[in-house]
Design a protein around this motif. Structure first.
Motif, PDB file in Angstrom:
ATOM      1  N   ALA A 117       0.762  -0.992   0.123  1.00 48.74           N
ATOM      2  CA  ALA A 117      -0.047  -0.092   0.065  1.00 48.74           C
ATOM      3  C   ALA A 117       0.951   1.071  -0.068  1.00 48.74           C
ATOM      4  O   ALA A 117       0.535   2.301  -0.472  1.00 48.74           O
ATOM      5  CB  ALA A 117      -0.885   0.101   1.367  1.00 48.74           C
ATOM      6  N   GLY A 118       1.911   1.202   0.866  1.00 45.28           N
ATOM      7  CA  GLY A 118       2.996   2.297   0.947  1.00 45.28           C
ATOM      8  C   GLY A 118       3.560   2.598  -0.428  1.00 45.28           C
ATOM      9  O   GLY A 118       3.545   3.694  -0.957  1.00 45.28           O
ATOM     10  N   ALA A 119       4.163   1.674  -1.054  1.00 47.70           N
ATOM     11  CA  ALA A 119       4.691   1.753  -2.508  1.00 47.70           C
ATOM     12  C   ALA A 119       3.665   2.170  -3.410  1.00 47.70           C
ATOM     13  O   ALA A 119       4.082   3.258  -4.317  1.00 47.70           O
ATOM     14  CB  ALA A 119       5.268   0.372  -2.988  1.00 47.70           C
ATOM     15  N   ARG A 120       2.456   1.827  -3.439  1.00 48.91           N
ATOM     16  CA  ARG A 120       1.622   2.199  -4.216  1.00 48.91           C
ATOM     17  C   ARG A 120       1.072   3.603  -4.063  1.00 48.91           C
ATOM     18  O   ARG A 120       1.150   4.241  -5.036  1.00 48.91           O
ATOM     19  CB  ARG A 120       0.271   1.237  -4.581  1.00 48.91           C
ATOM     20  CG  ARG A 120       0.613  -0.228  -5.034  1.00 48.91           C
ATOM     21  CD  ARG A 120      -0.586  -1.047  -5.329  1.00 48.91           C
ATOM     22  NE  ARG A 120      -0.227  -2.222  -5.743  1.00 48.91           N
ATOM     23  CZ  ARG A 120      -0.191  -3.360  -5.300  1.00 48.91           C
ATOM     24  NH1 ARG A 120      -0.489  -3.481  -4.066  1.00 48.91           N
ATOM     25  NH2 ARG A 120       0.308  -4.670  -5.745  1.00 48.91           N
ATOM     26  N   SER A 121       0.950   3.908  -2.892  1.00 45.10           N
ATOM     27  CA  SER A 121       0.723   5.412  -2.682  1.00 45.10           C
ATOM     28  C   SER A 121       1.461   6.437  -3.145  1.00 45.10           C
ATOM     29  O   SER A 121       1.151   7.606  -3.679  1.00 45.10           O
ATOM     30  CB  SER A 121       0.327   5.622  -1.269  1.00 45.10           C
ATOM     31  OG  SER A 121       1.406   5.536  -0.393  1.00 45.10           O
ATOM     32  N   ARG A 122       2.687   5.912  -3.443  1.00 42.61           N
ATOM     33  CA  ARG A 122       3.927   6.687  -3.737  1.00 42.61           C
ATOM     34  C   ARG A 122       4.128   6.667  -5.230  1.00 42.61           C
ATOM     35  O   ARG A 122       5.171   7.223  -5.873  1.00 42.61           O
ATOM     36  CB  ARG A 122       5.431   6.464  -2.954  1.00 42.61           C
ATOM     37  CG  ARG A 122       5.248   6.941  -1.370  1.00 42.61           C
ATOM     38  CD  ARG A 122       6.351   5.830  -0.847  1.00 42.61           C
ATOM     39  NE  ARG A 122       6.638   6.513   0.597  1.00 42.61           N
ATOM     40  CZ  ARG A 122       5.734   6.384   1.706  1.00 42.61           C
ATOM     41  NH1 ARG A 122       4.881   5.462   1.579  1.00 42.61           N
ATOM     42  NH2 ARG A 122       5.927   6.728   2.765  1.00 42.61           N
ATOM     43  N   GLY A 123       3.433   5.657  -5.984  1.00 41.63           N
ATOM     44  CA  GLY A 123       3.776   5.757  -7.291  1.00 41.63           C
ATOM     45  C   GLY A 123       4.820   4.760  -7.328  1.00 41.63           C
ATOM     46  O   GLY A 123       5.271   4.856  -9.068  1.00 41.63           O
TER      47      GLY A 123
ATOM     48  N   LEU B 177       4.652   1.390  -7.411  1.00 43.14           N
ATOM     49  CA  LEU B 177       4.173   0.080  -8.028  1.00 43.14           C
ATOM     50  C   LEU B 177       2.755   0.530  -8.542  1.00 43.14           C
ATOM     51  O   LEU B 177       1.866   1.110  -8.012  1.00 43.14           O
ATOM     52  CB  LEU B 177       3.827  -0.758  -6.854  1.00 43.14           C
ATOM     53  CG  LEU B 177       4.915  -1.601  -6.066  1.00 43.14           C
ATOM     54  CD1 LEU B 177       4.545  -2.359  -5.131  1.00 43.14           C
ATOM     55  CD2 LEU B 177       5.591  -2.250  -7.123  1.00 43.14           C
ATOM     56  N   PRO B 178       2.520  -0.052  -9.911  1.00 41.44           N
ATOM     57  CA  PRO B 178       1.213  -0.026 -10.537  1.00 41.44           C
ATOM     58  C   PRO B 178       0.196  -0.593  -9.701  1.00 41.44           C
ATOM     59  O   PRO B 178       0.267  -1.638  -8.874  1.00 41.44           O
ATOM     60  CB  PRO B 178       1.201  -0.677 -11.680  1.00 41.44           C
ATOM     61  CG  PRO B 178       2.794  -0.684 -12.160  1.00 41.44           C
ATOM     62  CD  PRO B 178       3.305  -1.011 -10.705  1.00 41.44           C
ATOM     63  N   ASN B 179      -1.096   0.016  -9.287  1.00 41.11           N
ATOM     64  CA  ASN B 179      -2.124  -0.272  -8.675  1.00 41.11           C
ATOM     65  C   ASN B 179      -2.331  -1.980  -9.234  1.00 41.11           C
ATOM     66  O   ASN B 179      -2.972  -2.596  -7.998  1.00 41.11           O
ATOM     67  CB  ASN B 179      -3.293   0.287  -8.883  1.00 41.11           C
ATOM     68  CG  ASN B 179      -3.158   1.852  -8.004  1.00 41.11           C
ATOM     69  OD1 ASN B 179      -2.286   2.007  -7.141  1.00 41.11           O
ATOM     70  ND2 ASN B 179      -3.656   2.785  -8.650  1.00 41.11           N
ATOM     71  N   ALA B 180      -2.432  -2.133 -10.227  1.00 38.39           N
ATOM     72  CA  ALA B 180      -2.929  -3.485 -10.522  1.00 38.39           C
ATOM     73  C   ALA B 180      -1.576  -4.473 -10.413  1.00 38.39           C
ATOM     74  O   ALA B 180      -1.917  -5.745 -10.583  1.00 38.39           O
ATOM     75  CB  ALA B 180      -3.598  -3.628 -11.778  1.00 38.39           C
ATOM     76  N   SER B 181      -0.697  -4.445 -10.166  1.00 36.97           N
ATOM     77  CA  SER B 181       0.619  -5.078 -10.290  1.00 36.97           C
ATOM     78  C   SER B 181       0.607  -5.916  -8.949  1.00 36.97           C
ATOM     79  O   SER B 181       0.163  -5.549  -7.843  1.00 36.97           O
ATOM     80  CB  SER B 181       1.894  -4.311 -10.296  1.00 36.97           C
ATOM     81  OG  SER B 181       2.146  -3.529  -9.124  1.00 36.97           O
ATOM     82  N   GLU B 182       1.038  -7.139  -9.017  1.00 37.08           N
ATOM     83  CA  GLU B 182       1.186  -7.927  -7.953  1.00 37.08           C
ATOM     84  C   GLU B 182       2.460  -7.372  -7.005  1.00 37.08           C
ATOM     85  O   GLU B 182       3.554  -7.259  -7.843  1.00 37.08           O
ATOM     86  CB  GLU B 182       1.386  -9.307  -8.239  1.00 37.08           C
ATOM     87  CG  GLU B 182       1.736 -10.605  -7.333  1.00 37.08           C
ATOM     88  CD  GLU B 182       1.705 -11.764  -7.632  1.00 37.08           C
ATOM     89  OE1 GLU B 182       2.217 -12.675  -6.731  1.00 37.08           O
ATOM     90  OE2 GLU B 182       1.512 -12.147  -8.754  1.00 37.08           O
TER      91      GLU B 182
END
Length: 205
Positions: free
Chosen positions: A20-26, A28-33
């Protein structure tokens, strides 16, 4: 038999929080594993100012969102299996009291202690730990010294670096808990992807 267990990323599972932290910072793509913490750490550290970015993410997870951590799947089964066989357990964690980059200076040890309490670690009808069964070490060397002082016959950790330390107690069997990371090519220890298999092998029916 006296089994020692690491805490972060061994008993306490943070993968969903790191994702969640990595996605909120851009990052990791939201749909990526989620690639797993070790792979994420390598990726973030390779970025400009990567070490500080990684430390800031750790502050978010280990300090500000500790209450949202999950007990690693199957860990309760392993602990209860040990209790049923009267095998002593201890938790030895390399955890400083504060993170250098935390502006709030959250007490990391108290946050971990509060989480363990909420998870039933210290309840008589829960996982059965006492306060004396839990040690927070300031350095890795101190962590190893506690293993030796408690005469741990086995120690379960998610970090190869800990098990490979020259000062790792020679009478202690290291066990690598590696649920998501790529397996090391050469290992001198048993490796387990989950707690159920570890319980089965240590305590065959």
């Amino acid at each position: 038999m006296h089994i020692g267990i690491d805490f972060d990323n061994t008993l306490a599972d943070y993968d969903h929080l790191f994702a969640a932290g990595a996605r909120s910072r851009g990052w990791l793509p939201n749909a990526s594993e989620f690639p797993g913490k070790p792979a994420l750490r390598r990726m973030v550290r390779a970025m400009p100012d990567g070490e500080n970015r990684w430390q800031d993410l750790q502050v978010e997870v280990y300090a500000h969102r500790m209450a949202e951590a999950r007990l690693a799947p199957g860990a309760d089964h392993f602990i209860r299996t040990c209790r049923a066989r009267s095998v002593p357990l201890c938790i030895i964690s390399h955890k400083t009291r504060h993170a250098a980059r935390d502006p709030l200076q959250t007490d990391l040890r108290q946050a971990a202690w509060n989480w363990m309490t909420e998870q039933g670690f210290f309840a008589a009808d829960g996982l059965g730990f006492t306060s004396g069964d839990v040690v927070f070490a300031t350095t890795r060397a101190e962590k190893l010294a506690h293993m030796a002082a408690r005469s741990c016959t086995h120690f379960i950790d998610d970090l190869v670096e800990v098990l490979a330390e020259p000062e790792f107690p020679r009478f202690t069997q290291g066990i690598l808990y590696c649920p998501t990371a790529p397996l090391p090519e050469h290992a001198n220890w048993p490796i387990y992807r989950n707690w159920h298999d570890l319980a089965h092998d240590l305590f065959p029916a």
